[in-house]
Scaffold this motif. Structure first.
Motif, PDB file in Angstrom:
ATOM      1  N   PRO A 294       0.800  -1.101  -0.026  1.00  0.00           N
ATOM      2  CA  PRO A 294      -0.070  -0.019   0.021  1.00  0.00           C
ATOM      3  C   PRO A 294       0.778   1.249  -0.026  1.00  0.00           C
ATOM      4  CG  PRO A 294      -1.078  -1.614   1.677  1.00  0.00           C
ATOM      5  CD  PRO A 294       0.290  -2.181   1.115  1.00  0.00           C
ATOM      6  N   ALA A 295       1.989   1.282   0.668  1.00  0.00           N
ATOM      7  CA  ALA A 295       2.809   2.373   0.782  1.00  0.00           C
ATOM      8  C   ALA A 295       3.459   2.795  -0.592  1.00  0.00           C
ATOM      9  CB  ALA A 295       3.886   2.129   1.792  1.00  0.00           C
ATOM     10  N   MET A 296       3.761   1.582  -1.335  1.00  0.00           N
ATOM     11  CA  MET A 296       4.242   1.981  -2.610  1.00  0.00           C
ATOM     12  C   MET A 296       3.235   2.506  -3.760  1.00  0.00           C
ATOM     13  SD  MET A 296       7.554   0.901  -2.828  1.00  0.00           S
ATOM     14  CE  MET A 296       7.969   0.497  -4.554  1.00  0.00           C
ATOM     15  N   ALA A 297       2.056   1.663  -3.557  1.00  0.00           N
ATOM     16  CA  ALA A 297       0.939   2.430  -4.260  1.00  0.00           C
ATOM     17  C   ALA A 297       0.520   3.623  -4.123  1.00  0.00           C
ATOM     18  CB  ALA A 297      -0.531   1.400  -4.231  1.00  0.00           C
ATOM     19  N   GLY A 298       0.714   4.143  -2.770  1.00  0.00           N
ATOM     20  CA  GLY A 298       0.211   5.513  -2.266  1.00  0.00           C
ATOM     21  C   GLY A 298       1.510   6.476  -2.773  1.00  0.00           C
ATOM     22  N   ALA A 299       2.465   5.941  -2.857  1.00  0.00           N
ATOM     23  CA  ALA A 299       3.642   6.903  -3.211  1.00  0.00           C
ATOM     24  C   ALA A 299       3.561   7.115  -4.710  1.00  0.00           C
ATOM     25  CB  ALA A 299       5.097   6.348  -3.020  1.00  0.00           C
ATOM     26  N   ARG A 300       3.135   5.869  -5.577  1.00  0.00           N
ATOM     27  CA  ARG A 300       2.825   6.019  -6.951  1.00  0.00           C
ATOM     28  C   ARG A 300       1.927   7.053  -7.354  1.00  0.00           C
ATOM     29  NH1 ARG A 300       2.118   1.027  -7.701  1.00  0.00           N
ATOM     30  NH2 ARG A 300      -0.122   1.110  -7.831  1.00  0.00           N
ATOM     31  N   ASP A 301       0.442   7.043  -6.457  1.00  0.00           N
ATOM     32  CA  ASP A 301      -0.582   7.702  -6.749  1.00  0.00           C
ATOM     33  C   ASP A 301      -0.046   9.211  -6.530  1.00  0.00           C
ATOM     34  OD1 ASP A 301      -1.803   5.339  -7.448  1.00  0.00           O
ATOM     35  OD2 ASP A 301      -3.037   5.464  -5.722  1.00  0.00           O
ATOM     36  N   ALA A 302       0.739   9.335  -5.466  1.00  0.00           N
ATOM     37  CA  ALA A 302       0.931  10.783  -5.103  1.00  0.00           C
ATOM     38  C   ALA A 302       1.782  11.348  -6.125  1.00  0.00           C
ATOM     39  CB  ALA A 302       1.750  10.801  -3.584  1.00  0.00           C
ATOM     40  N   MET A 303       2.747  10.664  -6.514  1.00  0.00           N
ATOM     41  CA  MET A 303       3.663  11.074  -7.532  1.00  0.00           C
ATOM     42  C   MET A 303       2.973  11.368  -8.813  1.00  0.00           C
ATOM     43  SD  MET A 303       6.703  12.165  -8.145  1.00  0.00           S
ATOM     44  CE  MET A 303       7.783  11.788  -6.842  1.00  0.00           C
TER      45      MET A 303
ATOM     46  N   LEU B 224       7.091  10.089   0.275  1.00  0.00           N
ATOM     47  CA  LEU B 224       6.344   8.892   0.258  1.00  0.00           C
ATOM     48  C   LEU B 224       7.016   7.933  -0.770  1.00  0.00           C
ATOM     49  CD1 LEU B 224       2.734  10.122  -0.088  1.00  0.00           C
ATOM     50  CD2 LEU B 224       3.624   9.317   1.890  1.00  0.00           C
ATOM     51  N   GLY B 225       7.717   8.067  -1.643  1.00  0.00           N
ATOM     52  CA  GLY B 225       8.487   7.304  -2.390  1.00  0.00           C
ATOM     53  C   GLY B 225       9.497   6.726  -1.565  1.00  0.00           C
TER      54      GLY B 225
END
Length: 263
Positions: A159-168, A205-206
């Motif tokens: 989820p953290a990787m997905a959140g960082a990707r979405d934020a970027m 986040l990334g």
């Protein structure tokens, strides 16, 4: 008178001859009976020895066959279901049960002998027990490492990787919009600080997600190294069994071939 004496002497000598002959015959008969009795005793002893040897051979044959049956069952289980279960618990662990049967039958061979066969049987039983012990060690390592690592990757890292990707992706979209609508230097746009902050937040986040992923990868790498060491230990143990099995088979065949004496 002279004739009477001669007659008496003849009678006496005749009687003596009869007595001596009877005594000789009696001694001969006694000796023959003794020899016959000795021959009978020897024959009975020899037959008893042969019968005992046959009985011992049959008991050994059954013990060896039973032991090899348990051995084959262990190998079948290792080949079909792997090495599951806890060494300290018999329930739900068919390999542990088969290993216990193998140990029991090795003890019977220890009673029946000979020592060479009993020693090889004991080594084979120990080898299977070591398989179970090594498998238990691998299972304990797996259960203490993988569930936690998998849960962390599933519930946190992914989820953290997905959140960082979405934020970027969102920060990149805002930056593109800002560039498209701006007719002046980017740093002078009123929304520029907001967009730059979104980019920086996405980068943070990334970075955090990357740290988590690296930690997970390190845990898995350490687990794989430890598991590989255990698997190599298991392979060495199994490789050593081939020679012990040949030793047992050779000794058992020699024993069975030489157990029964010639009649």
């Amino acid at each position: 008178m002279r004739e009477l004496v001669i007659g008496l002497l003849a009678a006496v000598f005749g009687l003596a001859g009869t007595v001596v002959g009877a005594a000789v015959s009696a001694r001969a008969a006694k000796k023959g009976a003794l020899l016959s009795a000795q021959a009978t005793v020897q024959q009975v002893h020899d037959q008893a020895t042969v019968d005992q040897a046959h009985w011992l051979r049959q008991q050994r044959l059954q013990a060896y066959e039973g032991f090899l049956g348990a051995w084959d069952e262990c190998l079948r289980l290792i080949g079909s279901v792997g090495l599951p279960g806890d060494f300290g618990s018999t329930e739900g662990n068919p390999l542990k049960q088969a290993a216990d049967r193998m140990t029991e039958r090795a003890l019977r061979i220890e009673i029946l002998g000979p020592a060479e066969v009993a020693g090889a049987a004991d080594e084979l039983a120990d080898s299977i027990r070591r398989d179970v012990q090594i498998a238990t060690k691998l299972k304990d390592l797996t259960m203490s490492t993988l569930p936690e690592a998998t849960d962390r990757m599933t519930t946190e890292t992914t989820p953290a990787m997905a959140g960082a990707r979405d934020a970027m992706q969102e920060a990149s979209r805002q930056m593109r919009e800002l560039v498209a609508e701006s007719g002046r230097p980017l740093h002078e746009h009123p929304r520029a600080p907001e967009v730059i902050e979104a980019v920086e937040r996405a980068q943070q986040l990334g970075d955090a997600a990357t740290v988590r992923a690296n930690e997970d990868a390190n845990r898995v790498s350490i687990f794989l190294d430890q598991a590989s060491t255990i698997v190599l230990e298991l392979k060495r143990n199994q490789d050593a069994r081939a020679g012990i099995r040949r030793q047992f088979t050779t000794a058992a065949r020699h024993t069975l071939a030489s157990t029964v004496p010639d009649p």
